[in-house]
Motif scaffolding. Structure first.
Motif, short mmCIF file in Angstrom:
data_model
loop_
_atom_site.label_atom_id
_atom_site.label_comp_id
_atom_site.label_asym_id
_atom_site.label_seq_id
_atom_site.Cartn_x
_atom_site.Cartn_y
_atom_site.Cartn_z
N ALA A 106 0.83 -1.20 0.00
CA ALA A 106 0.00 0.00 0.00
C ALA A 106 0.87 1.26 0.00
O ALA A 106 2.03 1.24 0.43
CB ALA A 106 -0.93 -0.01 1.22
N GLU B 207 -4.99 2.52 -1.62
CA GLU B 207 -5.23 1.84 -0.35
C GLU B 207 -5.28 0.34 -0.59
O GLU B 207 -5.36 -0.14 -1.73
CB GLU B 207 -6.55 2.33 0.25
N SER B 208 -5.25 -0.43 0.48
CA SER B 208 -5.28 -1.88 0.34
C SER B 208 -6.60 -2.34 -0.27
O SER B 208 -7.64 -1.70 -0.12
CB SER B 208 -5.08 -2.54 1.71
#
Length: 562
Positions: free
Chosen positions: A469, A521-522
């Motif tokens: 990330a 983002e993840s």
């Protein structure tokens, strides 16, 4: 299962083995004899090349998409399996009825001969390797089947099966030539079991006979393997193209390639090199066996609808004013996001100069180029006469053309897919008309004219990659040969399109690389890419298959951020 069924199946398996080994002899001996002929005179190459010629476009496309540049290896493996299965069947047939087995072998030999003699440039002497190989294979099959019958008769459990096979093969006569009938049994007072027992008792034991059969199989297999290996070595020694290539020296080009500007390759780890190394350059063609032409052997014939017909030798090319250019080539079978594209520095003689000497007649609109192995491509005449640097290439990335890429001479035409322009091992240029002549792949349903479609490719990250990330660097390559790439955009998770950073442009005839930073983002993410060229504008979103004129659409890549 009855006791008689087991030996019958066992004998059939051994007969199948005999057929396979005999087929190996056919191919091995033909390979050895073929060392003194053209490569296409050997059965495997002739059959494979014929299969390629009759392959429908959808099957060719499937093979390339599935196996990529290993499509020829896949073909050879498939042919090997098919030949082994057919040989196994012929072995069983020959054991049960020899005459039918011989007929089957001769039929296969006739099919191979037809394949050999219909290849481009073939002559009657090219039939000799197949004839010699078939004769040797028949002899090997005869020896192995005879051994197998002794094995069967030497085994009391298989005696009845062997008797049936020998009777079928000999027209009712036993191994000694004596007719076997019920009358003989009545006259001698022997029943069938007693007579078979007596016969078996007079023959070697089953173990001894089996050992003899397997020994014969082993020796025959070794002979086939040695013949095949020796044939390849001998052919390589006779056609030492590597030594010829190493001895070549090229003059300095009259028009050198412009120096590559700084920044043609973005600093993105994993991105394709701007110049593709020769060993990594894609290879898609119809040549199962690479033509072995030397520079001294090569001659190009220029003819057709021209005022002057003439021939060019390799020395003529070297004595001419050569040009050097970076040009990106693309295969029409390249799927969206595929890797059947490459960029190299080519040295060659401009085709516009060749045509200027020939002086095409009014009405001509196409040049049919033909390779030494019979492949042909139909190229629009104006494309070869305009300012783009279409050439008869003799070198690639500073060295003589690799044999697999057309040594000693091939065509390189910016802006067109290879199937209508990039003829390797080219030996003939005919100025003609699209209305009068067709080419190899246009005969098989592909479009007459193959301008390369604009394409943007995401190379980093690769599909299903897993990234950390934060800031993620992505990159790729775009091409629109002879129009030039002016913009590349990406869309993340179906969001707005973002313009990326384009690397420096070497020329409109080469691909252009790009890079971009994303903060992600993840989770699972998708990146799409699209390009804009200087002539036709935005790359089309419409999805199209490679057939008949090249794939189109926007590529999507899914990856995970942890």
């Amino acid at each position: 299962m009855s006791s008689s069924t087991k030996p019958r199946r066992g004998l059939s398996a051994l007969a199948a083995l005999a057929g396979i080994i005999a087929a190996g002899v056919v191919l091995g001996i033909a390979e050895l004899a073929g060392a003194f002929f053209r490569a296409s005179a050997t059965p495997v190459i002739a059959l494979g090349s014929t299969f390629i010629d009759f392959t429908p476009p959808w099957m060719k496309d499937f093979a390339i998409e599935t196996f990529g540049t290993n499509d020829k290896l896949a073909l050879l493996v498939g042919m090997g399996i098919t030949i082994a299965l057919l040989a196994a069947v012929l072995g069983i047939v020959a054991f049960r009825r020899w005459v039918l087995g011989v007929a089957g072998v001769l039929l296969m030999g006739a099919i191979i001969l037809a394949s050999v003699l219909t290849r481009a440039g073939s002559s009657l002497p090219d039939a000799l390797p197949t004839i010699v190989g078939t004769a040797a294979g028949l002899l090997a099959l005869r020896v192995l089947i005879a051994r197998l019958r002794r094995t069967a008769v030497g085994d009391p459990a298989g005696a009845s099966t062997a008797t049936t096979a020998m009777t079928a093969a000999t027209g009712g006569r036993g191994a000694t030539g004596v007719t076997v009938t019920e009358k003989d049994d009545a006259a001698t007072g022997q029943d069938g079991n007693e007579r078979e027992g007596a016969t078996a008792a007079s023959l070697p034991s089953a173990g001894t006979s089996r050992r003899g059969f397997f020994a014969a199989v082993g020796v025959t297999a070794v002979v086939a393997a040695v013949a095949a290996g020796g044939g390849r070595l001998l052919a390589g020694a006779r056609n030492n193209i590597a030594a010829v290539r190493d001895s070549l020296a090229f003059p300095a080009p009259a028009s050198p390639a412009p120096a590559l500007p700084a920044g043609v390759h973005p600093p993105v780890p994993g991105l394709t090199p701007f110049v593709t190394p020769n060993d990594d350059f894609y290879r898609i063609d119809t040549a199962l066996s690479v033509p072995q032409l030397t520079a001294d052997d090569w001659v190009l014939r220029v003819h057709g609808m021209v005022e002057e017909e003439f021939e060019l030798s390799f020395r003529d090319l070297l004595d001419a004013d050569l040009i050097e250019r970076h040009v990106t080539l693309t295969c029409v079978s390249n799927p969206v996001g595929g890797y059947l594209a490459g960029n190299a520095k080519w040295l060659g003689y401009p085709l516009r100069e060749v045509l200027a000497r020939a002086r095409p007649l009014d009405g001509a609109d196409m040049v049919l180029s033909t390779s030494s192995d019979g492949f042909s491509a139909s190229t629009p005449l104006p494309v070869l006469q305009d300012e783009r640097d279409a050439m008869l290439a003799v070198a690639m990335n500073g060295e003589p053309l690799p044999v697999e890429h057309g040594f000693p001479v091939r065509m390189v035409v910016p802006g067109l897919y290879g199937y209508v322009s990039a003829t390797k091992w080219v030996v003939d240029l005919e100025v003609t008309r699209f209305a009068d002549r067709t080419a190899y792949w246009t005969d098989r349903g592909w479009a007459e004219k193959g301008p390369i479609k604009t394409m943007a490719r995401v190379e980093v990250p690769q599909s299903f990659a897993s990234l950390e990330a934060g800031t993620v660097m992505i990159g790729g390559t775009a091409w629109s040969q002879h129009r030039g790439i002016t913009k590349v955009e990406v869309s993340v998770d179906n969001g707005d399109w973002e313009e990326v950073t384009l690397a420096a442009e070497a020329s409109v005839d080469t691909w252009r690389q790009w890079s971009h930073e994303l903060s992600l983002e993840s989770g699972l993410h998708t990146v799409r890419s699209r390009a804009t060229d200087a002539v036709d504008g935005l790359q089309t979103e419409e999805r199209a298959d490679t057939v008949p004129d090249g794939a189109s659409g926007w590529q999507s890549v899914q990856f995970t951020v942890k």
